[in-house]
Design a protein around this motif. Structure first.
Motif, PDB file in Angstrom:
ATOM      1  N   ARG A   1       4.465  73.925   0.909  1.00 31.54           N
ATOM      2  CA  ARG A   1       3.047  73.635   1.151  1.00 31.54           C
ATOM      3  C   ARG A   1       2.303  74.890   1.608  1.00 31.54           C
ATOM      4  NH1 ARG A   1       2.345  68.350   0.267  1.00 31.54           N
ATOM      5  NH2 ARG A   1       3.720  66.762   1.172  1.00 31.54           N
ATOM      6  N   THR A   2       3.021  75.810   2.230  1.00 37.25           N
ATOM      7  CA  THR A   2       2.413  77.081   2.640  1.00 37.25           C
ATOM      8  C   THR A   2       2.210  78.003   1.445  1.00 37.25           C
ATOM      9  OG1 THR A   2       3.438  76.948   4.834  1.00 37.25           O
ATOM     10  CG2 THR A   2       2.699  79.117   4.112  1.00 37.25           C
ATOM     11  N   GLU A   3       3.180  78.027   0.544  1.00 32.45           N
ATOM     12  CA  GLU A   3       3.159  78.973  -0.574  1.00 32.45           C
ATOM     13  C   GLU A   3       2.326  78.505  -1.762  1.00 32.45           C
ATOM     14  OE1 GLU A   3       4.368  81.892  -0.405  1.00 32.45           O
ATOM     15  OE2 GLU A   3       5.827  81.845   1.237  1.00 32.45           O
ATOM     16  N   PHE A   4       2.234  77.184  -1.964  1.00 35.28           N
ATOM     17  CA  PHE A   4       1.563  76.649  -3.149  1.00 35.28           C
ATOM     18  C   PHE A   4       0.483  75.651  -2.736  1.00 35.28           C
ATOM     19  CE2 PHE A   4       5.966  77.605  -4.402  1.00 35.28           C
ATOM     20  CZ  PHE A   4       5.733  78.517  -5.429  1.00 35.28           C
ATOM     21  N   ASP A   5      -0.741  75.925  -3.138  1.00 31.91           N
ATOM     22  CA  ASP A   5      -1.851  75.025  -2.821  1.00 31.91           C
ATOM     23  C   ASP A   5      -1.711  73.714  -3.595  1.00 31.91           C
ATOM     24  OD1 ASP A   5      -3.001  76.900  -1.160  1.00 31.91           O
ATOM     25  OD2 ASP A   5      -4.253  77.760  -2.752  1.00 31.91           O
ATOM     26  N   ASN A   6      -1.918  72.607  -2.907  1.00 31.14           N
ATOM     27  CA  ASN A   6      -1.995  71.282  -3.531  1.00 31.14           C
ATOM     28  C   ASN A   6      -0.730  70.864  -4.274  1.00 31.14           C
ATOM     29  OD1 ASN A   6      -4.744  71.047  -2.695  1.00 31.14           O
ATOM     30  ND2 ASN A   6      -5.340  72.337  -4.440  1.00 31.14           N
ATOM     31  N   ILE A   7       0.414  71.400  -3.891  1.00 30.00           N
ATOM     32  CA  ILE A   7       1.653  70.971  -4.541  1.00 30.00           C
ATOM     33  C   ILE A   7       2.064  69.603  -4.012  1.00 30.00           C
ATOM     34  CG2 ILE A   7       3.247  72.048  -2.864  1.00 30.00           C
ATOM     35  CD1 ILE A   7       4.983  72.794  -5.357  1.00 30.00           C
ATOM     36  N   ASN A   8       2.496  68.734  -4.901  1.00 32.68           N
ATOM     37  CA  ASN A   8       2.993  67.427  -4.493  1.00 32.68           C
ATOM     38  C   ASN A   8       4.501  67.501  -4.278  1.00 32.68           C
ATOM     39  OD1 ASN A   8       0.445  66.412  -4.624  1.00 32.68           O
ATOM     40  ND2 ASN A   8       0.731  65.275  -6.525  1.00 32.68           N
TER      41      ASN A   8
ATOM     42  N   LYS B   1       0.812  65.861 -11.241  1.00 30.48           N
ATOM     43  CA  LYS B   1       0.352  67.223 -10.985  1.00 30.48           C
ATOM     44  C   LYS B   1       1.561  68.132 -10.761  1.00 30.48           C
ATOM     45  CE  LYS B   1      -3.683  65.271  -8.628  1.00 30.48           C
ATOM     46  NZ  LYS B   1      -4.421  65.202  -7.339  1.00 30.48           N
TER      47      LYS B   1
END
Length: 254
Positions: free
Chosen positions: A51-58, A72
């Motif tokens: 969640r820190t490295e990738f925006d809006n990752i599920n 997504k």
């Protein structure tokens, strides 16, 4: 992508090793399905880093029913694949992270911390073990093939327990190995140590990362039924093209 995912997997492995080499509590999600406190600790670390490295990752992960929308960009996480091994201090366990955009694979990483083996693949760029390119076995003769498989947790009560398939296949091939971690089995097919793999009743986090690695190493990933395999099938057959064809002639789905 490669540096980030590999770093996360290696750090997750270090956390798992803290428990493996120390003490931990084990609980049960059912009668025979264990989960340790380190399954949860490793998952918490992986989720936080992603969640820190990738925006809006599920996130679609094994522990705590953390299963968000997969239409997504989604990370499929098995924090410790091989929890039974881990709980019994057996070294065959790994952390597994597969990244998908809908049904399209992006990248996968599997790290076996006790052996310090890091498998990684990115779509269209090949598969690697500790930065060395890998490929599937070219063995096509069943009698000279070594396969891997596993059994579901409900094998003692379910008729669809893979025992019949195990017996049928064992008579046709050189041998069968039982690692106790599907992601490791699949990665070992990807690097040619094993010639094929099949299993029933798996979950997406069990093989999301390893399926990418195997495909990029030249493996065919197939299902027991006639339709094309996808991430939400609960069965899988894996190996070289001829090997998979031979396996499907032996294996029964139901």
């Amino acid at each position: 992508m490669k540096k980030i995912l590999c770093d996360i997997a290696i750090e997750a492995g270090k956390i798992a090793l803290e428990g493996y080499n120390g003490n931990f509590n084990t609980f049960y999600k059912g009668e025979v399905d264990p989960v340790t406190e380190y399954d949860k600790k490793v998952q918490e670390y992986i989720v936080k880093r992603l969640r820190t490295e990738f925006d809006n990752i599920n996130i679609f992960a094994e522990e705590d029913d953390l299963q968000e929308d997969t239409d997504k960009m989604t990370a499929f996480i098995d924090p410790i694949d091989g929890t039974v091994n881990y709980a019994h201090r057996l070294p065959m366990f790994c952390s597994s992270i597969g990244i998908y955009n809908g049904k399209e694979s992006i990248a996968g990483v599997v790290y076996i911390p006790v052996l310090d083996e890091l498998f990684f693949a990115e779509r269209g760029k090949g598969a690697f073990l500790n930065d060395k390119k890998i490929e599937v076995s070219n063995q096509e003769n069943l009698k000279r093939s070594v396969f891997a498989t596993g059994f579901p947790y409900d094998k003692h009560i379910s008729k669809r327990n893979n025992i019949d398939n195990f017996s049928r296949m064992l008579k046709k091939i050189q041998g069968i190995r039982r690692m106790g971690a599907a992601a490791i089995d699949m990665c070992y097919v990807a690097c040619g140590r094993l010639d094929g793999f099949w299993e029933l009743k798996l979950k997406p986090w069990d093989y999301a990362a390893a399926a990418i690695i195997a495909k990029e190493a030249g493996a065919v990933v197939d299902s027991f039924n006639s339709r094309e395999w996808d991430l939400f099938d609960d069965s899988i057959i894996l190996g070289g093209e001829k090997t998979v064809k031979n396996m499907k002639e032996v294996l029964l789905y139901d």
